[in-house]
Design a protein around this motif. Sequence first.
Motif, PDB file in Angstrom:
ATOM      1  N   UNK A 153    -100.359  12.116 -25.895  1.00 13.18           N
ATOM      2  CA  UNK A 153    -101.674  12.626 -26.600  1.00 13.18           C
ATOM      3  C   UNK A 153    -102.803  11.548 -26.198  1.00 13.18           C
ATOM      4  N   UNK A 154    -102.525  10.146 -26.040  1.00 11.82           N
ATOM      5  CA  UNK A 154    -103.377   9.297 -25.887  1.00 11.82           C
ATOM      6  C   UNK A 154    -104.107   9.425 -24.371  1.00 11.82           C
ATOM      7  N   UNK A 155    -103.574  10.210 -23.441  1.00 14.87           N
ATOM      8  CA  UNK A 155    -103.786  10.396 -22.140  1.00 14.87           C
ATOM      9  C   UNK A 155    -104.741  11.726 -22.151  1.00 14.87           C
ATOM     10  N   UNK A 156    -104.033  12.759 -22.828  1.00  8.82           N
ATOM     11  CA  UNK A 156    -104.824  14.120 -22.712  1.00  8.82           C
ATOM     12  C   UNK A 156    -105.501  14.671 -23.851  1.00  8.82           C
ATOM     13  N   UNK A 157    -105.414  13.970 -25.048  1.00  4.46           N
ATOM     14  CA  UNK A 157    -105.997  14.379 -26.346  1.00  4.46           C
ATOM     15  C   UNK A 157    -107.470  14.620 -26.143  1.00  4.46           C
ATOM     16  N   UNK A 158    -108.047  14.500 -25.369  1.00  4.39           N
ATOM     17  CA  UNK A 158    -109.578  14.659 -25.113  1.00  4.39           C
ATOM     18  C   UNK A 158    -110.066  15.822 -24.211  1.00  4.39           C
ATOM     19  N   UNK A 159    -108.854  16.588 -23.599  1.00 13.56           N
ATOM     20  CA  UNK A 159    -109.239  17.568 -22.741  1.00 13.56           C
ATOM     21  C   UNK A 159    -109.402  18.989 -23.424  1.00 13.56           C
ATOM     22  N   UNK A 160    -110.423  19.560 -23.437  1.00 16.36           N
ATOM     23  CA  UNK A 160    -110.105  20.707 -24.404  1.00 16.36           C
ATOM     24  C   UNK A 160    -109.237  21.823 -23.658  1.00 16.36           C
ATOM     25  N   UNK A 161    -108.581  22.454 -24.616  1.00 14.33           N
ATOM     26  CA  UNK A 161    -107.680  23.534 -24.671  1.00 14.33           C
ATOM     27  C   UNK A 161    -106.285  22.972 -24.254  1.00 14.33           C
ATOM     28  N   UNK A 162    -106.233  21.454 -24.393  1.00 12.78           N
ATOM     29  CA  UNK A 162    -104.858  21.069 -24.506  1.00 12.78           C
ATOM     30  C   UNK A 162    -104.413  20.588 -26.036  1.00 12.78           C
ATOM     31  N   UNK A 163    -103.597  21.208 -26.583  1.00 14.03           N
ATOM     32  CA  UNK A 163    -102.890  20.575 -28.005  1.00 14.03           C
ATOM     33  C   UNK A 163    -101.674  19.817 -27.960  1.00 14.03           C
ATOM     34  N   UNK A 164    -101.903  18.154 -27.860  1.00 17.39           N
ATOM     35  CA  UNK A 164    -100.872  17.453 -27.739  1.00 17.39           C
ATOM     36  C   UNK A 164    -101.018  16.675 -29.111  1.00 17.39           C
ATOM     37  N   UNK A 165     -99.654  16.714 -29.766  1.00 15.91           N
ATOM     38  CA  UNK A 165     -99.422  16.405 -31.067  1.00 15.91           C
ATOM     39  C   UNK A 165     -97.927  15.555 -30.958  1.00 15.91           C
ATOM     40  N   UNK A 166     -98.144  14.380 -31.480  1.00 20.60           N
ATOM     41  CA  UNK A 166     -96.874  13.475 -31.618  1.00 20.60           C
ATOM     42  C   UNK A 166     -95.766  14.055 -32.614  1.00 20.60           C
ATOM     43  N   UNK A 167     -94.510  13.985 -32.286  1.00 19.07           N
ATOM     44  CA  UNK A 167     -93.642  14.570 -33.299  1.00 19.07           C
ATOM     45  C   UNK A 167     -92.819  13.152 -34.025  1.00 19.07           C
ATOM     46  N   UNK A 168     -92.541  12.267 -33.259  1.00 21.92           N
ATOM     47  CA  UNK A 168     -91.913  11.279 -33.861  1.00 21.92           C
ATOM     48  C   UNK A 168     -91.701  10.327 -32.798  1.00 21.92           C
ATOM     49  N   UNK A 169     -91.938   8.937 -33.000  1.00 22.98           N
ATOM     50  CA  UNK A 169     -91.688   7.758 -31.887  1.00 22.98           C
ATOM     51  C   UNK A 169     -92.753   8.229 -30.725  1.00 22.98           C
ATOM     52  N   UNK A 170     -92.247   8.242 -29.238  1.00 24.95           N
ATOM     53  CA  UNK A 170     -93.258   8.655 -28.382  1.00 24.95           C
ATOM     54  C   UNK A 170     -93.116   9.881 -27.802  1.00 24.95           C
ATOM     55  N   UNK A 171     -92.549  10.569 -28.530  1.00 24.26           N
ATOM     56  CA  UNK A 171     -92.073  12.031 -28.440  1.00 24.26           C
ATOM     57  C   UNK A 171     -93.474  12.873 -28.698  1.00 24.26           C
ATOM     58  N   UNK A 206     -87.068  24.819 -15.692  1.00 22.04           N
ATOM     59  CA  UNK A 206     -88.465  24.885 -16.046  1.00 22.04           C
ATOM     60  C   UNK A 206     -88.749  24.011 -17.360  1.00 22.04           C
ATOM     61  N   UNK A 207     -87.558  23.502 -17.892  1.00 18.51           N
ATOM     62  CA  UNK A 207     -87.682  22.622 -19.249  1.00 18.51           C
ATOM     63  C   UNK A 207     -88.128  21.327 -19.039  1.00 18.51           C
ATOM     64  N   UNK A 208     -89.147  20.794 -19.842  1.00 16.35           N
ATOM     65  CA  UNK A 208     -89.363  19.317 -19.381  1.00 16.35           C
ATOM     66  C   UNK A 208     -89.746  18.511 -20.946  1.00 16.35           C
ATOM     67  N   UNK A 209     -89.104  17.430 -20.728  1.00 18.17           N
ATOM     68  CA  UNK A 209     -89.430  16.130 -21.764  1.00 18.17           C
ATOM     69  C   UNK A 209     -90.283  15.465 -21.189  1.00 18.17           C
ATOM     70  N   UNK A 210     -91.010  14.823 -22.197  1.00 18.29           N
ATOM     71  CA  UNK A 210     -92.206  13.834 -21.708  1.00 18.29           C
ATOM     72  C   UNK A 210     -91.967  12.254 -21.902  1.00 18.29           C
TER      73      UNK A 210
END
Length: 691
Positions: free
Chosen positions: A85-103, A136-140
Amino acid sequence: MINKKNTSLVLLIGACNMAWADEKPEAQERSSRELALPDTTVYAEQASLTVPSTARAIANIQRIPGAVEVVADTAFKDGPSQTIKDVLGWVPGVFAQPRFGDDARVSIRGSGLSRNYGNRGINVYMDGVSINTSDGLVDLFEVDPTAYRYVEVFKGANALRYGGNSLGGAINFVTPTGRDASLFDGRIDAGSFGYLRSQASTGGAQGQFDYFITGSAQSFDGYRDHSDGKQQRLSSNFGYQFSEDVETRFYVNANKIKQRLPGEVTKYSALHSPRTADSEFERLDQQRNIDSVRVANKTTLRFDSTTLEFGVFGVHRQVKHPIYQWLDYDVNDYGGFVRATDELKIGDYRNQLITGINLHNGKIDNKQYENQTNAVKGELLASNIDESKNASAYAQNSFYIRPNIALIAGMQFQHSVRDRQDRFQSDGDQSGRRSYDNFSPKVGVLWDVDPTWQVFSNISRSAEVPSYDANTFTSASSSDLDAQTATTYEIGTRGQREDTNWDLALYRAQIKNELQCLTTAPWSPCSVVNADKTVHQGVEAGFGAAFLKSAVASGDSVWFNAAYTYNDFFFDNDSRYGDNELPGVPQHYLRAEVLYKHPSGFYLGPNTEWVPKSYYADNDNQEKVDPYTLWNLKIGYDDLASGWSGYLEGRNIFDTRYISSTAIAGTATEDSALYNPGVGRALYAGVRLNW
């Protein structure tokens, strides 16, 4: 091209100015797309053939007639950068939300909305090498937020070069090379909830050889109970230029991730005791532990009018994942790509043809055991060999009917195979095989109104194949899950003036067989189903403007930046859910900041994150996530001359209790454990030295 520090716009203006300065007066009617051609006379600063500079990446990506963006590193290296989220949080159309820790959970245009673990519907790359598993699955977790020179975001089928085969599109994280890196770049960050992070990098060039190496380590206790973790990450690349037209580059990445999982909780618990973990997650000591190594090579050959790029990669990933069962996975992925870009005229008309092939295959050796308690491995419960094969071929042609207007047509054909061999058949043979063939065309138009203002439109198709966690084979027969397909209509504009910039896109995606992962029981994976017909439509808008220039001191300014996303997602006459709203994402999402910048390098300003309207957590539209407003404040100093910089940042300074993300269900009640509490008041500080 909007980002919170406006750096990409400055670079684009600089790139255009570099080109126009060398043009004869009669040539200045050429479009900015022509100026974006990979021409060494235009991009004299471009030292690497295999990795474009930030300015060149911006110019290249703007030849796409759709919503795309390059986020420069200066937009995310002035803060803690703990999650994506700290990288992409200001890109319109991207919804990036922390779940816990750095996930973190990431969705673009509603991709993978229903996931309560991992991410789906987005193709994620590091230096053009996929970090998705082959299904196709991805963890970040493997994304190191401060290791990159820039990040490319291709929304939807605008990701054709990476295989426009997902609703969300593609994200490519690009590391520096030794030809544009500092000899030393080091930083240390610390903050609330036991957060501590350090990173250092070095790079350089000697004749035809160059190198770049960066490593980081971080640990945290986590805001919630049972959410502590540790990560160590290494990224490196080594390049060799045989000549000014031939370069090869080798990549090595390694990651060691350890993360405890607190689990989703009820809405009441999320809002009234947000730091509490789910008791069953604690009893089983649920964790996600990943060790991975990735090696790759990318080579670029440049001829008179053609650029040829090709590469290969291999990834080994070991996953030790005690959850409701004890998952023990060995993952081996491999693949390659070839891409040719030809710049030839057809008569007196400019033309660009891009063709390519992508291969991504892999095998998952997975075993599932009983998790007795406290992450103790018990008896074997399941054992499979899962193989995925993916091959795609694509082509895109841009024909300039006028110097500033391009008609663009493209296509992609994707062939995918999913094969499961069940080695544990006491509960029945769950072996199976299914193949998917999907054709995805695209047409568009790109109009350069002037060198710093574009209008674009396109119609595209995308297709997305189910991943193995969908449990697609319950018998010897093939799965009844179909690929998700979508037809998307898009129109927009982007541009900048000296003190303003904007980025606007409107789209409508008509989707068939949307893959939904519905939570059906606590502490167990979601169950994947195909919805019938759904619609994702919305508005993505970014805006930046400078005002009050030289109001306090000569050369200072105040910048206003905003990123707004409107999501209108709904079922389309569904037999069960009618025209209900699709759950999992707010209808309105706004981030905005006012930032004072002094020419000495000092900056100060507040910013806000606003979800003004509640949204649903289930398809039945019974349970809602409440609206919220977060206020943040940062202050910092960046001395370019000495290389020192530092920051102090307060987040959620009023300690608002809110839900940051939710899993979804078909039907939910107030007792459904679907919610991840947002992080409370936090303070972070960091210092960096770059020379």
